[in-house]
Write a protein that holds these residues in place. Structure first.
Motif, PDB file in Angstrom:
ATOM      1  N   LYS A  66       0.834  -1.204   0.000  1.00 52.89           N
ATOM      2  CA  LYS A  66       0.000   0.000   0.000  1.00 52.89           C
ATOM      3  C   LYS A  66       0.869   1.254   0.000  1.00 52.89           C
ATOM      4  O   LYS A  66       0.629   2.200  -0.773  1.00 52.89           O
ATOM      5  N   GLU A  67       1.877   1.273   0.848  1.00 50.47           N
ATOM      6  CA  GLU A  67       2.775   2.423   0.923  1.00 50.47           C
ATOM      7  C   GLU A  67       3.496   2.639  -0.404  1.00 50.47           C
ATOM      8  O   GLU A  67       3.639   3.779  -0.869  1.00 50.47           O
ATOM      9  N   ASP A  68       3.938   1.552  -1.029  1.00 51.89           N
ATOM     10  CA  ASP A  68       4.633   1.661  -2.311  1.00 51.89           C
ATOM     11  C   ASP A  68       3.709   2.191  -3.407  1.00 51.89           C
ATOM     12  O   ASP A  68       4.091   3.060  -4.196  1.00 51.89           O
ATOM     13  N   VAL A  69       2.494   1.658  -3.468  1.00 55.85           N
ATOM     14  CA  VAL A  69       1.550   2.086  -4.503  1.00 55.85           C
ATOM     15  C   VAL A  69       1.159   3.551  -4.316  1.00 55.85           C
ATOM     16  O   VAL A  69       1.153   4.335  -5.277  1.00 55.85           O
ATOM     17  N   LEU A  70       0.837   3.944  -3.091  1.00 57.33           N
ATOM     18  CA  LEU A  70       0.445   5.339  -2.844  1.00 57.33           C
ATOM     19  C   LEU A  70       1.593   6.296  -3.135  1.00 57.33           C
ATOM     20  O   LEU A  70       1.382   7.398  -3.664  1.00 57.33           O
ATOM     21  N   GLY A  71       2.804   5.885  -2.803  1.00 59.81           N
ATOM     22  CA  GLY A  71       3.957   6.731  -3.087  1.00 59.81           C
ATOM     23  C   GLY A  71       4.152   6.927  -4.578  1.00 59.81           C
ATOM     24  O   GLY A  71       4.406   8.049  -5.042  1.00 59.81           O
ATOM     25  N   GLN A  72       4.015   5.862  -5.343  1.00 61.91           N
ATOM     26  CA  GLN A  72       4.169   5.969  -6.793  1.00 61.91           C
ATOM     27  C   GLN A  72       2.992   6.695  -7.444  1.00 61.91           C
ATOM     28  O   GLN A  72       3.164   7.410  -8.437  1.00 61.91           O
ATOM     29  N   ALA A  73       1.805   6.510  -6.902  1.00 61.60           N
ATOM     30  CA  ALA A  73       0.620   7.158  -7.473  1.00 61.60           C
ATOM     31  C   ALA A  73       0.760   8.674  -7.477  1.00 61.60           C
ATOM     32  O   ALA A  73       0.231   9.356  -8.369  1.00 61.60           O
ATOM     33  N   LYS A  74       1.477   9.214  -6.498  1.00 60.22           N
ATOM     34  CA  LYS A  74       1.695  10.670  -6.442  1.00 60.22           C
ATOM     35  C   LYS A  74       2.478  11.170  -7.650  1.00 60.22           C
ATOM     36  O   LYS A  74       2.384  12.348  -8.013  1.00 60.22           O
ATOM     37  N   LEU A  75       3.234  10.282  -8.269  1.00 63.22           N
ATOM     38  CA  LEU A  75       4.054  10.660  -9.425  1.00 63.22           C
ATOM     39  C   LEU A  75       3.287  10.526 -10.739  1.00 63.22           C
ATOM     40  O   LEU A  75       3.794  10.899 -11.794  1.00 63.22           O
ATOM     41  N   ASN A  76       2.078   9.961 -10.662  1.00 61.41           N
ATOM     42  CA  ASN A  76       1.186   9.824 -11.812  1.00 61.41           C
ATOM     43  C   ASN A  76       1.786   8.997 -12.958  1.00 61.41           C
ATOM     44  O   ASN A  76       1.918   9.465 -14.091  1.00 61.41           O
ATOM     45  N   PRO A  77       2.123   7.742 -12.684  1.00 63.09           N
ATOM     46  CA  PRO A  77       2.596   6.872 -13.766  1.00 63.09           C
ATOM     47  C   PRO A  77       1.462   6.555 -14.732  1.00 63.09           C
ATOM     48  O   PRO A  77       0.288   6.763 -14.413  1.00 63.09           O
ATOM     49  N   ASP A  78       1.808   6.036 -15.900  1.00 65.51           N
ATOM     50  CA  ASP A  78       0.782   5.672 -16.877  1.00 65.51           C
ATOM     51  C   ASP A  78       0.054   4.389 -16.469  1.00 65.51           C
ATOM     52  O   ASP A  78      -1.125   4.230 -16.740  1.00 65.51           O
ATOM     53  N   PHE A  79       0.767   3.476 -15.836  1.00 64.96           N
ATOM     54  CA  PHE A  79       0.145   2.258 -15.320  1.00 64.96           C
ATOM     55  C   PHE A  79       1.080   1.605 -14.314  1.00 64.96           C
ATOM     56  O   PHE A  79       2.273   1.935 -14.234  1.00 64.96           O
ATOM     57  N   PHE A  80       0.513   0.665 -13.547  1.00 69.17           N
ATOM     58  CA  PHE A  80       1.277  -0.127 -12.581  1.00 69.17           C
ATOM     59  C   PHE A  80       1.416  -1.550 -13.094  1.00 69.17           C
ATOM     60  O   PHE A  80       0.499  -2.098 -13.711  1.00 69.17           O
ATOM     61  N   VAL A  81       2.548  -2.152 -12.784  1.00 67.64           N
ATOM     62  CA  VAL A  81       2.730  -3.582 -13.000  1.00 67.64           C
ATOM     63  C   VAL A  81       3.410  -4.143 -11.757  1.00 67.64           C
ATOM     64  O   VAL A  81       4.304  -3.500 -11.182  1.00 67.64           O
ATOM     65  N   MET A  82       2.974  -5.337 -11.320  1.00 68.07           N
ATOM     66  CA  MET A  82       3.519  -5.963 -10.114  1.00 68.07           C
ATOM     67  C   MET A  82       3.958  -7.383 -10.456  1.00 68.07           C
ATOM     68  O   MET A  82       3.141  -8.309 -10.465  1.00 68.07           O
ATOM     69  N   PRO A  83       5.239  -7.581 -10.787  1.00 70.76           N
ATOM     70  CA  PRO A  83       5.713  -8.906 -11.201  1.00 70.76           C
ATOM     71  C   PRO A  83       5.916  -9.865 -10.036  1.00 70.76           C
ATOM     72  O   PRO A  83       7.024 -10.319  -9.753  1.00 70.76           O
ATOM     73  N   CYS A  84       4.825 -10.162  -9.353  1.00 65.00           N
ATOM     74  CA  CYS A  84       4.795 -11.210  -8.328  1.00 65.00           C
ATOM     75  C   CYS A  84       3.394 -11.794  -8.345  1.00 65.00           C
ATOM     76  O   CYS A  84       2.417 -11.067  -8.121  1.00 65.00           O
ATOM     77  N   ASN A  85       3.299 -13.085  -8.617  1.00 65.56           N
ATOM     78  CA  ASN A  85       1.981 -13.715  -8.689  1.00 65.56           C
ATOM     79  C   ASN A  85       1.272 -13.721  -7.342  1.00 65.56           C
ATOM     80  O   ASN A  85       0.117 -13.308  -7.227  1.00 65.56           O
ATOM     81  N   THR A  86       1.970 -14.176  -6.304  1.00 64.85           N
ATOM     82  CA  THR A  86       1.326 -14.374  -5.007  1.00 64.85           C
ATOM     83  C   THR A  86       0.839 -13.066  -4.406  1.00 64.85           C
ATOM     84  O   THR A  86      -0.181 -13.040  -3.703  1.00 64.85           O
ATOM     85  N   LYS A 240      -5.377   5.171 -20.210  1.00 63.46           N
ATOM     86  CA  LYS A 240      -6.556   4.367 -19.887  1.00 63.46           C
ATOM     87  C   LYS A 240      -7.097   3.662 -21.125  1.00 63.46           C
ATOM     88  O   LYS A 240      -7.594   2.537 -21.052  1.00 63.46           O
ATOM     89  N   GLU A 241      -6.989   4.309 -22.278  1.00 64.74           N
ATOM     90  CA  GLU A 241      -7.422   3.689 -23.524  1.00 64.74           C
ATOM     91  C   GLU A 241      -6.478   2.552 -23.913  1.00 64.74           C
ATOM     92  O   GLU A 241      -6.911   1.482 -24.355  1.00 64.74           O
ATOM     93  N   ALA A 242      -5.188   2.788 -23.731  1.00 66.27           N
ATOM     94  CA  ALA A 242      -4.190   1.782 -24.097  1.00 66.27           C
ATOM     95  C   ALA A 242      -4.323   0.524 -23.248  1.00 66.27           C
ATOM     96  O   ALA A 242      -4.202  -0.599 -23.751  1.00 66.27           O
ATOM     97  N   THR A 243      -4.567   0.697 -21.958  1.00 64.98           N
ATOM     98  CA  THR A 243      -4.608  -0.449 -21.041  1.00 64.98           C
ATOM     99  C   THR A 243      -5.961  -1.149 -21.005  1.00 64.98           C
ATOM    100  O   THR A 243      -6.065  -2.251 -20.463  1.00 64.98           O
ATOM    101  N   LYS A 244      -6.978  -0.533 -21.591  1.00 63.18           N
ATOM    102  CA  LYS A 244      -8.347  -1.051 -21.469  1.00 63.18           C
ATOM    103  C   LYS A 244      -8.477  -2.500 -21.923  1.00 63.18           C
ATOM    104  O   LYS A 244      -9.180  -3.300 -21.283  1.00 63.18           O
ATOM    105  N   LYS A 245      -7.803  -2.891 -22.982  1.00 60.98           N
ATOM    106  CA  LYS A 245      -7.934  -4.252 -23.504  1.00 60.98           C
ATOM    107  C   LYS A 245      -7.420  -5.315 -22.538  1.00 60.98           C
ATOM    108  O   LYS A 245      -7.765  -6.486 -22.660  1.00 60.98           O
ATOM    109  N   TYR A 246      -6.571  -4.896 -21.576  1.00 62.88           N
ATOM    110  CA  TYR A 246      -6.003  -5.840 -20.635  1.00 62.88           C
ATOM    111  C   TYR A 246      -6.607  -5.750 -19.240  1.00 62.88           C
ATOM    112  O   TYR A 246      -6.177  -6.472 -18.324  1.00 62.88           O
ATOM    113  N   MET A 247      -7.584  -4.891 -19.064  1.00 64.03           N
ATOM    114  CA  MET A 247      -8.211  -4.753 -17.758  1.00 64.03           C
ATOM    115  C   MET A 247      -9.393  -5.701 -17.647  1.00 64.03           C
ATOM    116  O   MET A 247     -10.549  -5.314 -17.567  1.00 64.03           O
ATOM    117  N   TYR A 248      -9.073  -6.993 -17.652  1.00 59.35           N
ATOM    118  CA  TYR A 248     -10.105  -8.028 -17.599  1.00 59.35           C
ATOM    119  C   TYR A 248     -10.793  -8.006 -16.221  1.00 59.35           C
ATOM    120  O   TYR A 248     -10.170  -7.804 -15.196  1.00 59.35           O
TER     121      TYR A 248
END
Length: 249
Positions: A66-86, A240-248
């Motif tokens: 949560k802390e990591d996501v909120l910290g990055q969200a302040k920088l306004n990235p285009d999207f998030f990716v989290m390369p950990c399945n679990t 948001k348009e670019a990522t829409k096809k993958y937001m299953y």
């Protein structure tokens, strides 16, 4: 920096390094500026995911994420990716923290399986005990009408040895052990396709791809998706348009 995405990593660090290596080497480049823009949060102190999922008295890894996501969200990235399945155990809670599109690696991988192997009714699943215990991939496969084959009691100890003893503790990939796991899932349990439900297993696939078995590798798939989306956004498409096809859903 314009048009970048944020990587929530460190689970574990060597597996995250594998993801970064994939996106760096797969993007087509002629000059330095052709590489992708991203910020890597390699939070190696995030508590063990499987330990908490199996026993809620253990440290809860949500708060670090949560802390990591909120910290990055302040920088306004285009999207998030989290390369950990679990870690996707908390996907809904993490995605709800921000309006920034948050890719679901597991869901994207399952849809790729359906697209590439439409006639297969089941897929062999090897993963951490946490993912198995909480049915993370099993539930995603049910969503699309497919079944997961977990194999017998001999599979998980081999998978655990490969993930924890070899990769996480020693930083090595035991090629023979990885291939033995795949062979057992294929020959003994009739799995024509095997899903690598842990990014350490994705690292094993990167380092030991010389086998005849079909695998669905979520980290490899999300690396390709990351490149696709980053380039579309760089060329002017709305994130948001670019990522829409993958937001299953």
């Amino acid at each position: 920096m314009k048009h970048f995405f944020s990587i929530i990593g460190g689970m574990g660090t060597i597996a995250t390094e594998s993801y970064v290596r994939l996106i760096n080497h797969r993007v087509k480049i002629n000059k330095d500026q052709d590489y992708l823009n991203y910020i890597l949060v390699n939070d190696a102190q995030i508590p063990d995911r499987t330990a908490y999922i199996k026993d809620h008295s253990k440290p809860n890894f949500f708060y670090d994420l949560k802390e990591d996501v909120l910290g990055q969200a302040k920088l306004n990235p285009d999207f998030f990716v989290m390369p950990c399945n679990t870690a996707h155990y908390f996907y809904d809670d993490l995605a709800a923290l921000t309006d920034v599109p948050f890719l679901h690696m597991m869901r994207i991988a399952v849809h790729k399986f359906v697209e590439d192997f439409p006639k297969e009714e089941k897929i062999g699943l090897i993963a951490t005990e946490g993912s198995i215990y909480d049915h993370l991939y099993v539930d995603e496969l049910k969503r699309v009408g497919k079944k997961a084959e977990l194999g017998g009691s001999e599979i998980q100890p081999m998978v655990n040895e490969l993930i924890y003893t070899d990769i996480k503790e020693k930083g090595i990939v035991d090629h023979d052990l990885y291939h033995k796991i795949l062979q057992t899932m294929h020959d003994k349990y009739g799995c024509n396709v095997i899903l690598l439900g842990c990014t350490e297993l994705s690292l094993a696939q990167e380092k030991a791809p010389d086998h005849p078995y079909n695998v669905i590798d979520p980290q490899s798939i999300i690396a390709d998706v990351s490149i696709e989306l980053a380039l579309k956004i760089r060329n002017g498409m709305d994130p948001k348009e670019a990522t829409k096809k993958y937001m299953y859903k």
